[in-house]
Design a protein around this motif. Structure first.
Motif, PDB file in Angstrom:
ATOM      1  N   LEU A  76       0.823  -1.209   0.000  1.00  0.00           N
ATOM      2  CA  LEU A  76       0.000   0.000   0.000  1.00  0.00           C
ATOM      3  C   LEU A  76       0.857   1.258   0.000  1.00  0.00           C
ATOM      4  O   LEU A  76       0.522   2.250  -0.645  1.00  0.00           O
ATOM      5  N   LEU A  77       1.979   1.212   0.724  1.00  0.00           N
ATOM      6  CA  LEU A  77       2.895   2.354   0.734  1.00  0.00           C
ATOM      7  C   LEU A  77       3.412   2.646  -0.677  1.00  0.00           C
ATOM      8  O   LEU A  77       3.462   3.799  -1.114  1.00  0.00           O
ATOM      9  N   ILE A  78       3.809   1.572  -1.380  1.00  0.00           N
ATOM     10  CA  ILE A  78       4.305   1.731  -2.741  1.00  0.00           C
ATOM     11  C   ILE A  78       3.205   2.293  -3.642  1.00  0.00           C
ATOM     12  O   ILE A  78       3.440   3.161  -4.488  1.00  0.00           O
ATOM     13  N   LEU A  79       1.977   1.790  -3.438  1.00  0.00           N
ATOM     14  CA  LEU A  79       0.862   2.278  -4.248  1.00  0.00           C
ATOM     15  C   LEU A  79       0.601   3.751  -3.995  1.00  0.00           C
ATOM     16  O   LEU A  79       0.296   4.510  -4.916  1.00  0.00           O
ATOM     17  N   ILE A  80       0.716   4.177  -2.729  1.00  0.00           N
ATOM     18  CA  ILE A  80       0.514   5.591  -2.401  1.00  0.00           C
ATOM     19  C   ILE A  80       1.584   6.436  -3.093  1.00  0.00           C
ATOM     20  O   ILE A  80       1.287   7.487  -3.685  1.00  0.00           O
ATOM     21  N   ALA A  81       2.835   5.955  -3.058  1.00  0.00           N
ATOM     22  CA  ALA A  81       3.920   6.675  -3.748  1.00  0.00           C
ATOM     23  C   ALA A  81       3.651   6.731  -5.253  1.00  0.00           C
ATOM     24  O   ALA A  81       3.827   7.779  -5.890  1.00  0.00           O
ATOM     25  N   ALA A  82       3.193   5.609  -5.814  1.00  0.00           N
ATOM     26  CA  ALA A  82       2.891   5.561  -7.243  1.00  0.00           C
ATOM     27  C   ALA A  82       1.762   6.527  -7.596  1.00  0.00           C
ATOM     28  O   ALA A  82       1.794   7.189  -8.639  1.00  0.00           O
ATOM     29  N   LEU A  83       0.788   6.621  -6.702  1.00  0.00           N
ATOM     30  CA  LEU A  83      -0.343   7.526  -6.936  1.00  0.00           C
ATOM     31  C   LEU A  83       0.118   8.985  -6.972  1.00  0.00           C
ATOM     32  O   LEU A  83      -0.292   9.770  -7.838  1.00  0.00           O
ATOM     33  N   ILE A  84       1.011   9.329  -6.038  1.00  0.00           N
ATOM     34  CA  ILE A  84       1.530  10.709  -5.999  1.00  0.00           C
ATOM     35  C   ILE A  84       2.349  10.998  -7.259  1.00  0.00           C
ATOM     36  O   ILE A  84       2.220  12.063  -7.880  1.00  0.00           O
ATOM     37  N   LEU A  85       3.171  10.017  -7.659  1.00  0.00           N
ATOM     38  CA  LEU A  85       3.966  10.196  -8.889  1.00  0.00           C
ATOM     39  C   LEU A  85       3.065  10.324 -10.115  1.00  0.00           C
ATOM     40  O   LEU A  85       3.335  11.112 -11.021  1.00  0.00           O
ATOM     41  N   PHE A  86       1.990   9.529 -10.131  1.00  0.00           N
ATOM     42  CA  PHE A  86       1.040   9.593 -11.249  1.00  0.00           C
ATOM     43  C   PHE A  86       0.411  10.978 -11.343  1.00  0.00           C
ATOM     44  O   PHE A  86       0.266  11.547 -12.426  1.00  0.00           O
ATOM     45  N   ASP A  87       0.059  11.526 -10.166  1.00  0.00           N
ATOM     46  CA  ASP A  87      -0.543  12.862 -10.153  1.00  0.00           C
ATOM     47  C   ASP A  87       0.451  13.915 -10.644  1.00  0.00           C
ATOM     48  O   ASP A  87       0.084  14.856 -11.347  1.00  0.00           O
ATOM     49  N   ARG A  88       1.728  13.752 -10.278  1.00  0.00           N
ATOM     50  CA  ARG A  88       2.748  14.695 -10.748  1.00  0.00           C
ATOM     51  C   ARG A  88       2.874  14.643 -12.272  1.00  0.00           C
ATOM     52  O   ARG A  88       3.065  15.654 -12.927  1.00  0.00           O
ATOM     53  N   GLU A  89       2.765  13.423 -12.811  1.00  0.00           N
ATOM     54  CA  GLU A  89       2.937  13.219 -14.248  1.00  0.00           C
ATOM     55  C   GLU A  89       1.727  13.691 -15.040  1.00  0.00           C
ATOM     56  O   GLU A  89       1.850  14.399 -16.035  1.00  0.00           O
ATOM     57  N   LYS A  90       0.534  13.290 -14.583  1.00  0.00           N
ATOM     58  CA  LYS A  90      -0.687  13.523 -15.362  1.00  0.00           C
ATOM     59  C   LYS A  90      -1.525  14.692 -14.851  1.00  0.00           C
ATOM     60  O   LYS A  90      -2.506  15.059 -15.495  1.00  0.00           O
ATOM     61  N   LYS A  91      -1.187  15.216 -13.684  1.00  0.00           N
ATOM     62  CA  LYS A  91      -1.969  16.292 -13.047  1.00  0.00           C
ATOM     63  C   LYS A  91      -3.417  15.865 -12.807  1.00  0.00           C
ATOM     64  O   LYS A  91      -4.351  16.663 -12.918  1.00  0.00           O
ATOM     65  N   SER A  92      -3.596  14.586 -12.533  1.00  0.00           N
ATOM     66  CA  SER A  92      -4.940  14.070 -12.294  1.00  0.00           C
ATOM     67  C   SER A  92      -4.846  12.720 -11.592  1.00  0.00           C
ATOM     68  O   SER A  92      -3.857  12.003 -11.753  1.00  0.00           O
ATOM     69  N   VAL A  93      -5.862  12.402 -10.790  1.00  0.00           N
ATOM     70  CA  VAL A  93      -5.899  11.070 -10.179  1.00  0.00           C
ATOM     71  C   VAL A  93      -7.123  10.288 -10.668  1.00  0.00           C
ATOM     72  O   VAL A  93      -7.535   9.325 -10.039  1.00  0.00           O
ATOM     73  N   LEU A  94      -7.677  10.719 -11.786  1.00  0.00           N
ATOM     74  CA  LEU A  94      -8.853  10.034 -12.323  1.00  0.00           C
ATOM     75  C   LEU A  94      -8.446   8.720 -12.995  1.00  0.00           C
ATOM     76  O   LEU A  94      -7.387   8.635 -13.618  1.00  0.00           O
ATOM     77  N   VAL A  95      -9.319   7.726 -12.878  1.00  0.00           N
ATOM     78  CA  VAL A  95      -9.042   6.426 -13.503  1.00  0.00           C
ATOM     79  C   VAL A  95      -8.976   6.566 -15.027  1.00  0.00           C
ATOM     80  O   VAL A  95      -8.191   5.895 -15.696  1.00  0.00           O
ATOM     81  N   ASP A  96      -9.780   7.500 -15.569  1.00  0.00           N
ATOM     82  CA  ASP A  96      -9.803   7.701 -17.022  1.00  0.00           C
ATOM     83  C   ASP A  96      -8.458   8.143 -17.580  1.00  0.00           C
ATOM     84  O   ASP A  96      -8.175   7.940 -18.764  1.00  0.00           O
ATOM     85  N   SER A  97      -7.645   8.768 -16.741  1.00  0.00           N
ATOM     86  CA  SER A  97      -6.354   9.256 -17.244  1.00  0.00           C
ATOM     87  C   SER A  97      -5.278   8.174 -17.222  1.00  0.00           C
ATOM     88  O   SER A  97      -4.159   8.411 -17.650  1.00  0.00           O
ATOM     89  N   VAL A  98      -5.635   6.975 -16.734  1.00  0.00           N
ATOM     90  CA  VAL A  98      -4.682   5.860 -16.761  1.00  0.00           C
ATOM     91  C   VAL A  98      -4.712   5.228 -18.141  1.00  0.00           C
ATOM     92  O   VAL A  98      -5.773   4.811 -18.615  1.00  0.00           O
ATOM     93  N   VAL A  99      -3.565   5.209 -18.805  1.00  0.00           N
ATOM     94  CA  VAL A  99      -3.505   4.599 -20.143  1.00  0.00           C
ATOM     95  C   VAL A  99      -2.407   3.539 -20.150  1.00  0.00           C
ATOM     96  O   VAL A  99      -1.462   3.604 -19.366  1.00  0.00           O
ATOM     97  N   VAL A 100      -2.568   2.568 -21.030  1.00  0.00           N
ATOM     98  CA  VAL A 100      -1.519   1.561 -21.170  1.00  0.00           C
ATOM     99  C   VAL A 100      -0.437   2.106 -22.091  1.00  0.00           C
ATOM    100  O   VAL A 100      -0.639   3.121 -22.771  1.00  0.00           O
ATOM    101  N   GLY A 101       0.702   1.437 -22.130  1.00  0.00           N
ATOM    102  CA  GLY A 101       1.843   1.951 -22.876  1.00  0.00           C
ATOM    103  C   GLY A 101       1.533   2.289 -24.324  1.00  0.00           C
ATOM    104  O   GLY A 101       1.055   1.449 -25.078  1.00  0.00           O
ATOM    105  N   GLY A 102       1.790   3.525 -24.723  1.00  0.00           N
ATOM    106  CA  GLY A 102       1.618   3.925 -26.103  1.00  0.00           C
ATOM    107  C   GLY A 102       0.223   4.391 -26.454  1.00  0.00           C
ATOM    108  O   GLY A 102       0.003   4.992 -27.499  1.00  0.00           O
ATOM    109  N   GLU A 103      -0.754   4.110 -25.569  1.00  0.00           N
ATOM    110  CA  GLU A 103      -2.124   4.490 -25.894  1.00  0.00           C
ATOM    111  C   GLU A 103      -2.282   6.005 -25.766  1.00  0.00           C
ATOM    112  O   GLU A 103      -1.855   6.588 -24.777  1.00  0.00           O
ATOM    113  N   GLU A 104      -2.904   6.617 -26.763  1.00  0.00           N
ATOM    114  CA  GLU A 104      -3.130   8.063 -26.728  1.00  0.00           C
ATOM    115  C   GLU A 104      -4.544   8.341 -26.259  1.00  0.00           C
ATOM    116  O   GLU A 104      -5.461   7.576 -26.509  1.00  0.00           O
ATOM    117  N   ARG A 105      -4.714   9.432 -25.531  1.00  0.00           N
ATOM    118  CA  ARG A 105      -6.047   9.801 -25.092  1.00  0.00           C
ATOM    119  C   ARG A 105      -6.309  11.279 -25.363  1.00  0.00           C
ATOM    120  O   ARG A 105      -5.439  12.077 -25.236  1.00  0.00           O
TER     121      ARG A 105
END
Lengths: 149, 96
Positions: B67-96
């Motif tokens: 869970l600690l790692i997931l929390i860190a990953a979540l914070i990093l994801f927000d830094r990268e995408k500026k969002s924590v929405l599930v819709d902003s999660v994409v697989v490698g190479g997928e454009e949105r």
């Protein structure tokens, strides 16, 4: 003892449903923490206080608090996060599995209590695991750039 | 009764996970799933208390690490995408 167990079980399910039905993530985390406390209380009912305290310290005291802070930081407009279509499948699965478990009398655990002793091996295990969690926390901090090398 | 309770909580957690629209709720549902798993350990204490205690200790610490790692990953994801929405999660190479 049976009535206490039943009451705890009912409240645990109600708080878990609170996680599902609440619109605000902050309250979802609060409900989740309450659910974890009740699960730890179930352990305490079975005289497993060591596990109960460990669960409360780690899952409510550490992880729960971090998640509460996270939910409060990323607080956004509350909206319902509930999928009725999936709820139907879940309800069917819950009823069929619960019927099977209740008719098979799978659980023979009684509320008589258990005798547990913390042996040196278990203490060593706890120390090793505590070291592991500190290592992981430091790695996570390093990953986020919170600790300079 | 413990198994049924664990099952109900697990299914509620699954339903929360599939219904979630942001990653925070997904994290909460995961923690709920761990809670359900810990409940299933209680009957094991009747058969082998010391083994069950060892398993419980390892499970609690390892899941909290995850869970600690997931929390860190979540914070990093927000830094990268500026969002924590599930819709902003994409697989490698997928454009949105």
């Amino acid at each position: 003892m049976g009535a206490v167990l039943l009451a705890l079980a009912v409240f645990t399910v109600l708080f878990a449903l609170g996680v599902l039905l609440t619109r605000d993530n902050f309250y979802a985390v609060v409900f989740m923490s309450a659910t974890m406390i009740l699960i730890a209380a179930l352990y305490a009912v079975f005289q497993l206080q060591a596990v109960s305290i460990l669960m409360i310290f780690i899952f409510v005291g550490a992880i729960g608090m971090v998640t509460i802070v996270l939910a409060a930081t990323y607080r956004r407009e509350a909206e319902r996060q509930f999928s009725p279509r999936w709820a139907v499948f879940t309800a069917v699965a819950a009823f069929s599995a619960a019927y099977y478990l209740l008719t098979q009398h799978a659980s023979q655990a009684t509320a008589a209590g258990f005798e547990l002793t913390l042996t040196p091996d278990l203490l060593l295990l706890v120390s090793s695991m505590a070291a592991l969690i500190i290592l992981v926390a430091l790695s996570a901090l390093r990953l986020m750039g919170g600790v300079s090398s | 009764m413990i198994y049924v309770l664990a099952l109900v909580i697990l299914l509620i957690a699954y339903l929360t996970a599939v219904s979630s629209k942001d990653l925070i709720r997904l994290l909460v549902s995961l923690e709920l799933m761990f809670g359900a798993v810990f409940l299933t350990l209680i009957p094991l204490f009747t058969a082998a208390p010391e083994t069950a205690l060892g398993i419980a200790i390892v499970a609690i610490f390892v899941s909290s690490c995850e869970l600690l790692i997931l929390i860190a990953a979540l914070i990093l994801f927000d830094r990268e995408k500026k969002s924590v929405l599930v819709d902003s999660v994409v697989v490698g190479g997928e454009e949105r």
